[in-house]
Design a protein around this motif. Structure first.
Motif: not given
Length: 93
Positions: A19, A37, A39, A51
């Motif tokens: 991210a 994605v 984190e 995002h």
């Protein structure tokens, strides 16, 4: 030699990105690959907003530890950006 990265993206079933990298998200989405994605802690509010919007538009989804393939939106911005540049800097509508 030539950069193998574009060819690797084209051949990928999906791409997992962290991210904290807007560039990798956009490159994978521009190649038409599903973007997952992952984190990371400590990202800025600006990155969080990016995002959230990227996912809302169908270009990515969260990586939940499982490899997921499937339909994602393809990011095609070159034409839109060219139109903005022409209208702002050359003065054409």
């Amino acid at each position: 030699g030539s950069n193998p990265y574009p060819e690797m993206l084209r051949g990928a079933g999906a791409v997992v990105v962290t991210a904290d990298s807007v560039n990798m998200c956009c490159e994978a989405a521009s190649a038409g690959r599903p973007v997952l994605v992952a984190e990371v802690s400590g990202i800025s509010a600006k990155l969080r907003r990016f995002h959230t919007e990227f996912a809302r538009r169908g270009f990515s989804r969260p990586f939940r530890g499982a490899w997921v393939t499937g339909v994602s939106g393809r990011l095609v911005e070159a034409g839109r950006v060219a139109d903005v540049l022409v209208s702002r800097y050359i003065g054409y509508p």
